[in-house]
Design a protein around this motif. Sequence first.
Motif, mmCIF file in Angstrom:
data_model
loop_
_atom_site.group_PDB
_atom_site.id
_atom_site.type_symbol
_atom_site.label_atom_id
_atom_site.label_comp_id
_atom_site.label_asym_id
_atom_site.label_seq_id
_atom_site.Cartn_x
_atom_site.Cartn_y
_atom_site.Cartn_z
ATOM 1 N N LYS A 187 1.082 4.759 2.227
ATOM 2 C CA LYS A 187 0.509 4.503 3.570
ATOM 3 C C LYS A 187 1.670 4.343 4.548
ATOM 4 O O LYS A 187 2.787 4.007 4.142
ATOM 5 C CB LYS A 187 -0.311 3.206 3.552
ATOM 6 C CG LYS A 187 -1.615 3.299 2.782
ATOM 7 C CD LYS A 187 -2.750 3.338 3.784
ATOM 8 C CE LYS A 187 -4.116 3.599 3.253
ATOM 9 N NZ LYS A 187 -4.460 3.494 1.904
ATOM 10 N N GLN A 219 0.874 -1.183 0.000
ATOM 11 C CA GLN A 219 0.000 0.000 0.000
ATOM 12 C C GLN A 219 0.906 1.227 0.000
ATOM 13 O O GLN A 219 1.269 1.719 1.063
ATOM 14 C CB GLN A 219 -0.886 -0.005 1.237
ATOM 15 C CG GLN A 219 -1.798 -1.218 1.299
ATOM 16 C CD GLN A 219 -2.812 -1.082 2.416
ATOM 17 O OE1 GLN A 219 -2.493 -0.689 3.530
ATOM 18 N NE2 GLN A 219 -4.063 -1.406 2.106
ATOM 19 N N ARG A 269 6.755 5.964 5.262
ATOM 20 C CA ARG A 269 6.140 5.152 4.206
ATOM 21 C C ARG A 269 7.122 4.050 3.805
ATOM 22 O O ARG A 269 8.335 4.264 3.833
ATOM 23 C CB ARG A 269 5.805 6.032 3.005
ATOM 24 C CG ARG A 269 4.669 7.008 3.280
ATOM 25 C CD ARG A 269 4.508 8.003 2.159
ATOM 26 N NE ARG A 269 5.671 8.862 2.043
ATOM 27 C CZ ARG A 269 6.342 9.075 0.915
ATOM 28 N NH1 ARG A 269 5.959 8.512 -0.205
ATOM 29 N NH2 ARG A 269 7.403 9.852 0.890
ATOM 30 N N ASN A 286 0.985 0.295 8.876
ATOM 31 C CA ASN A 286 -0.334 -0.085 8.358
ATOM 32 C C ASN A 286 -0.203 -1.036 7.175
ATOM 33 O O ASN A 286 -0.961 -2.003 7.047
ATOM 34 C CB ASN A 286 -1.120 1.163 7.929
ATOM 35 C CG ASN A 286 -1.466 2.026 9.120
ATOM 36 O OD1 ASN A 286 -1.456 1.550 10.262
ATOM 37 N ND2 ASN A 286 -1.743 3.294 8.879
ATOM 38 N N SER A 287 0.760 -0.773 6.285
ATOM 39 C CA SER A 287 0.944 -1.649 5.121
ATOM 40 C C SER A 287 1.304 -3.057 5.575
ATOM 41 O O SER A 287 0.785 -4.049 5.050
ATOM 42 C CB SER A 287 2.062 -1.132 4.219
ATOM 43 O OG SER A 287 1.799 0.169 3.823
#
Length: 305
Positions: free
Chosen positions: A239, A236, A272, A243-244
């Motif tokens: 993101k 992702q 990220r 979270n990814s």
Amino acid sequence: MAANGLAPLSRLGQNFLIDGNVAGKIIAALEPGPDDLVLEIGPGPGFLSAALAARAGRFLAVEIDPGMAQVAAQRLSPFPWARVVKADALKVDLLELVASGLELPSGAASSSGSGPRLKVFSNLPYYITTPLLMKVLEEFRRLPAGSPAADRGVFMVQKEVADRILAEPGGKDYGVLTLAVQYYSQASPVCTVSRHSFWPAPDVDSVVIRLDFRDVPAAPLAPQDLFPVVRGAFGQRRKKVANSLAASPALMMSREDAYKALAAAGVDPDRRGETLSLDEFVRLASEWKRISEERASEAGRGGAS
Ligand code: SAM
């Protein structure tokens, strides 16, 4: 080609190099020598093959198109140490191919003294570029004892693929391919090539890149432990990495464990994924390996009690 009733097939990525200046740069980057086994993937009608075979100790080409394989073989007939194998390079076992190449008679009149080395060249058919590069990088790592050392590869790729291979962390081109190539080799650009250097001219420009294969991978971690984490982090883009990772179905990592692994690896969970360097991915994947082994042993103890 005309004498053999052949025309270029776009479905096989047949855009042939017709520029002697670029061919010279490729030969200079590959440096085929009298001790070397040179493998060419997709020789086409053999424009470069004959020049490479003339300089190599042994030369082997793999071509999927039977008509092209025949023309290339005719062109290579002055070189008894050269052979064309008609096969799909994606399906062929590269280790068996290297072994068969070593059985060719040597064309070397003298030795360079550097010992035998394995070199590979391909003007890569665009539609198989990434899987073929990955296959070469992965299979050359498993060459059996007694094989020549895998030294380097010179590849003609579309400019956008070269941008991905040579990308720096944080940019839009940086991704799994960048890190995979870095893990197995050191990549450097050789030259850019205009679309007009090919017949027929493709829609895009190309870049010749050189990959110097590493004797051992750049990181002390097996690819099966490293790359699922890399893929999870890139799953992702834009993101936060925590979270990814937690959203990756392949990893089955809870958010809590994602934060734990990132903290132990010294990586800010708000970054990220596409900003992490190979070293940071190695630290992160090592921590995740340790945590997932802990989780597995806790589950084992739970099951036994
Ligand atoms: N080496 C030549 C040159 O530089 O002009 C030809 C390059 S052309 C871009 C790609 C060549 O790869 C074609 O001859 C094509 O038939 C061959 N090819 C395509 N797919 C292949 C595959 N899966 N295995 C082996 N050769 C393949």
